[in-house]
Design an enzyme around this catalytic site. Structure first.
Site, mmCIF file in Angstrom:
data_model
loop_
_atom_site.group_PDB
_atom_site.id
_atom_site.type_symbol
_atom_site.label_atom_id
_atom_site.label_comp_id
_atom_site.label_asym_id
_atom_site.label_seq_id
_atom_site.Cartn_x
_atom_site.Cartn_y
_atom_site.Cartn_z
ATOM 1 N N GLY A 11 0.730 -1.227 0.136
ATOM 2 C CA GLY A 11 0.077 -0.090 0.173
ATOM 3 C C GLY A 11 0.846 1.422 -0.197
ATOM 4 O O GLY A 11 1.879 1.378 0.894
ATOM 5 N N ARG A 72 1.110 -5.009 -5.222
ATOM 6 C CA ARG A 72 1.351 -6.276 -4.202
ATOM 7 C C ARG A 72 1.595 -7.468 -5.211
ATOM 8 O O ARG A 72 0.413 -7.909 -5.983
ATOM 9 C CB ARG A 72 -0.111 -6.300 -3.399
ATOM 10 C CG ARG A 72 -0.345 -5.248 -2.618
ATOM 11 C CD ARG A 72 -1.546 -5.612 -1.649
ATOM 12 N NE ARG A 72 -2.347 -4.426 -0.954
ATOM 13 C CZ ARG A 72 -1.788 -3.839 0.084
ATOM 14 N NH1 ARG A 72 -0.672 -4.089 0.648
ATOM 15 N NH2 ARG A 72 -2.453 -2.768 0.337
ATOM 16 N N ASP A 103 5.061 -4.464 6.240
ATOM 17 C CA ASP A 103 5.501 -5.748 6.810
ATOM 18 C C ASP A 103 5.658 -6.646 5.511
ATOM 19 O O ASP A 103 6.336 -7.396 5.609
ATOM 20 C CB ASP A 103 4.849 -6.332 8.026
ATOM 21 C CG ASP A 103 3.206 -6.390 7.783
ATOM 22 O OD1 ASP A 103 2.659 -5.972 6.516
ATOM 23 O OD2 ASP A 103 2.341 -6.821 8.836
ATOM 24 N N THR A 125 4.122 3.033 5.533
ATOM 25 C CA THR A 125 2.694 2.419 5.694
ATOM 26 C C THR A 125 2.012 3.380 6.624
ATOM 27 O O THR A 125 2.634 3.733 7.697
ATOM 28 C CB THR A 125 2.595 1.076 6.069
ATOM 29 O OG1 THR A 125 1.244 0.872 6.427
ATOM 30 C CG2 THR A 125 3.491 0.735 7.257
ATOM 31 N N ASP A 127 -0.451 2.461 8.462
ATOM 32 C CA ASP A 127 -1.014 1.589 9.416
ATOM 33 C C ASP A 127 0.048 1.991 10.694
ATOM 34 O O ASP A 127 -0.671 1.579 11.753
ATOM 35 C CB ASP A 127 -0.782 0.094 9.135
ATOM 36 C CG ASP A 127 -1.820 -0.132 7.943
ATOM 37 O OD1 ASP A 127 -2.643 0.861 7.524
ATOM 38 O OD2 ASP A 127 -1.594 -1.270 7.437
ATOM 39 N N ASP A 129 2.006 -0.192 11.790
ATOM 40 C CA ASP A 129 1.838 -1.282 12.633
ATOM 41 C C ASP A 129 3.338 -1.864 12.882
ATOM 42 O O ASP A 129 3.316 -3.311 12.870
ATOM 43 C CB ASP A 129 0.997 -2.378 11.770
ATOM 44 C CG ASP A 129 1.331 -2.291 10.498
ATOM 45 O OD1 ASP A 129 2.237 -1.795 9.961
ATOM 46 O OD2 ASP A 129 0.990 -3.258 9.764
ATOM 47 N N ARG A 162 -26.823 13.577 15.883
ATOM 48 C CA ARG A 162 -26.835 11.813 15.692
ATOM 49 C C ARG A 162 -25.413 11.092 16.162
ATOM 50 O O ARG A 162 -24.361 11.768 16.329
ATOM 51 C CB ARG A 162 -26.648 11.488 13.857
ATOM 52 C CG ARG A 162 -27.946 11.717 13.128
ATOM 53 C CD ARG A 162 -27.633 11.624 11.769
ATOM 54 N NE ARG A 162 -28.796 11.766 10.974
ATOM 55 C CZ ARG A 162 -28.851 12.180 9.774
ATOM 56 N NH1 ARG A 162 -27.981 12.681 9.235
ATOM 57 N NH2 ARG A 162 -29.987 12.275 8.938
ATOM 58 N N ARG A 171 -5.823 -2.065 8.951
ATOM 59 C CA ARG A 171 -5.456 -3.356 8.615
ATOM 60 C C ARG A 171 -5.897 -4.090 10.244
ATOM 61 O O ARG A 171 -6.825 -3.932 10.529
ATOM 62 C CB ARG A 171 -4.200 -3.693 8.254
ATOM 63 C CG ARG A 171 -4.344 -5.171 7.460
ATOM 64 C CD ARG A 171 -2.834 -5.613 6.986
ATOM 65 N NE ARG A 171 -2.406 -4.734 5.688
ATOM 66 C CZ ARG A 171 -2.636 -4.915 4.645
ATOM 67 N NH1 ARG A 171 -3.395 -5.904 4.251
ATOM 68 N NH2 ARG A 171 -2.251 -4.371 3.549
ATOM 69 N N ARG A 211 -26.797 15.239 28.732
ATOM 70 C CA ARG A 211 -25.822 16.506 29.213
ATOM 71 C C ARG A 211 -26.069 17.410 28.286
ATOM 72 O O ARG A 211 -25.604 18.736 28.573
ATOM 73 C CB ARG A 211 -24.482 16.074 29.401
ATOM 74 C CG ARG A 211 -23.679 16.709 30.789
ATOM 75 C CD ARG A 211 -22.518 16.136 30.901
ATOM 76 N NE ARG A 211 -21.579 16.139 29.643
ATOM 77 C CZ ARG A 211 -20.787 15.358 28.982
ATOM 78 N NH1 ARG A 211 -20.753 14.122 29.638
ATOM 79 N NH2 ARG A 211 -20.102 15.560 28.144
HETATM 80 O O1 F6P Z 1 -1.613 -1.316 4.727
HETATM 81 C C1 F6P Z 1 -2.102 -0.097 4.330
HETATM 82 C C2 F6P Z 1 -3.710 -0.271 3.987
HETATM 83 O O2 F6P Z 1 -4.078 0.858 3.832
HETATM 84 C C3 F6P Z 1 -4.454 -0.931 5.403
HETATM 85 O O3 F6P Z 1 -4.850 0.031 6.122
HETATM 86 C C4 F6P Z 1 -5.715 -1.431 4.607
HETATM 87 O O4 F6P Z 1 -6.153 -2.408 5.164
HETATM 88 C C5 F6P Z 1 -4.932 -2.079 3.263
HETATM 89 O O5 F6P Z 1 -3.976 -1.198 2.888
HETATM 90 C C6 F6P Z 1 -5.958 -1.715 1.925
HETATM 91 O O6 F6P Z 1 -5.355 -2.340 0.946
HETATM 92 P P1 F6P Z 1 -5.853 -2.165 -0.554
HETATM 93 O O7 F6P Z 1 -5.241 -0.577 -0.983
HETATM 94 O O8 F6P Z 1 -5.082 -3.121 -1.407
HETATM 95 O O9 F6P Z 1 -7.087 -2.336 -0.571
#
Ligand code: F6P
Length: 319
Positions: A11, A72, A103, A125, A127, A129, A162, A171, A211
């Site tokens: 990504g 990918r 990763d 990334t 994420d 992560d 709302r 992810r 409140r």
């Molecule tokens: O790893 C980055 C990320 O944006 C995640 O947060 C998400 O789950 C995933 O990639 C989405 O992947 P794609 O762009 O391949 O749908």
């Protein structure tokens, strides 16, 4: 080390361009030649490679996405694909490789390194992560995107009184939801790492409403899944009208923040320097102001957990 290659994979993340720029310009400054590899490992296998000069990375520091594009690659996950990639690196006279990604990208990098080809990983990334580094490139920009989204949705949430559920990417990791939710002042933040109780969430919403509170924002991490089902349950429990917004890929684009550009520049420089020193099989990152490196294997195996103190603080502040 005469020529290095650079690629982005998985990504995309804002700040990847700043990292590519740093790698290319530091390498040229240190008298190395640089090859840009397009479309990640897939482009590497196919030989989608060209020489990069100082001007190749002009006018990109402020741009989201990645100039080298990304993919990918399922082919690269096989041993044959990895051997083909190494063959291609030899064909193009590349002596060392710098990969920018998450990763999955690092897992691929460690395979190449184990097979004897020197690789360094730069974490890119949204994420965040990865446990070994405080921040990954792109995370800060994505947090700001989430905060802006919360701000916009808060307006309409207040107007209608709302409940608004905002699903945030990441992810399996709740960092983006936690940091974004804390900075955006969300009433509840639900991330996979800390579990959740919908009765508690509902009680908080009802107490807030009683409140006189008008906006009711729940930030939900992607890893929880089923935002529409959660919305139904919240609506049933609170009798408050509930809407869902999945911010999705909006979080992956946009101009990188200064913090991401600076981190990318520092990590790009460090990656080149490590290769020049003959080091490899490493991932660069930061711990506070310090630039660090750890074995790629450690970078991909150590599980990341959002800071529990920050989660606690968010719960204390969101009333
Ligand atoms: O790893 C980055 C990320 O944006 C995640 O947060 C998400 O789950 C995933 O990639 C989405 O992947 P794609 O762009 O391949 O749908």
């Amino acid at each position: 080390m005469k020529r290095i290659g650079v690629l982005t994979s998985g990504g995309d993340a804002p700040g990847m361009n700043a990292a590519i720029r740093a790698v290319v310009r530091v390498a040229i400054y240190k008298k190395l030649k640089v090859s840009g590899i397009y479309r990640g490992y897939q482009g590497l296998i196919e030989g989608d490679i060209e020489d990069m000069e100082i001007a190749s990375v002009g006018d990109i520091i402020h741009r989201g996405g990645t100039k080298l594009r990304t993919a990918r690659s399922t082919e690269f996950m096989t041993a044959e694909g990895q051997d083909r990639a190494i063959e291609m690196l030899k064909v193009f006279n590349i002596d060392g490789l710098i990969v920018i990604g998450g990763d999955g990208t690092f897992t691929g990098a460690s395979k190449l390194d184990e097979k004897g080809f020197p690789v360094i990983g730069i974490p890119g990334t949204i994420d965040n992560d990865m446990d070994y580094t405080d921040y990954t490139i792109g995370f800060d920009t994505a947090v700001n995107t989430v905060v802006n989204a919360i701000g916009n949705i808060r307006d309409t949430s207040s107007s209608h009184g709302r409940v608004n559920i905002i699903e945030v990417m990441g992810r399996h990791c709740g960092d983006l939801a936690l940091y974004g939710g804390l900075a955006g002042g969300a009433e509840s933040i639900i991330v996979p790492e800390f579990g959740y109780n919908l009765d508690e969430v509902a009680r908080k919403l009802i107490v807030g409403k009683n409140r006189g509170k008008l906006h009711h924002i729940i930030v939900l991490a992607e890893g929880i899944g089923e935002p529409y089902k959660i919305a139904e349950e919240i609506e049933t429990k609170t009798q408050m009208e509930t809407r869902v917004t999945v911010i999705g890929h909006l979080q992956r684009g946009g101009a990188p923040t200064a913090q991401d550009r600076i981190l990318a520049s520092k990590l790009g420089e460090e990656a080149v320097n490590l290769l020049i020193k003959g080091k490899h099989g490493l991932a660069v990152g930061n711990k506070g102001e310090r630039i660090i490196h750890v074995p790629l294997i450690e970078a991909i195996t150590k599980e990341d957990k959002p800071p529990s103190r920050l989660y606690e603080l968010a719960s204390i502040l969101a009333k």
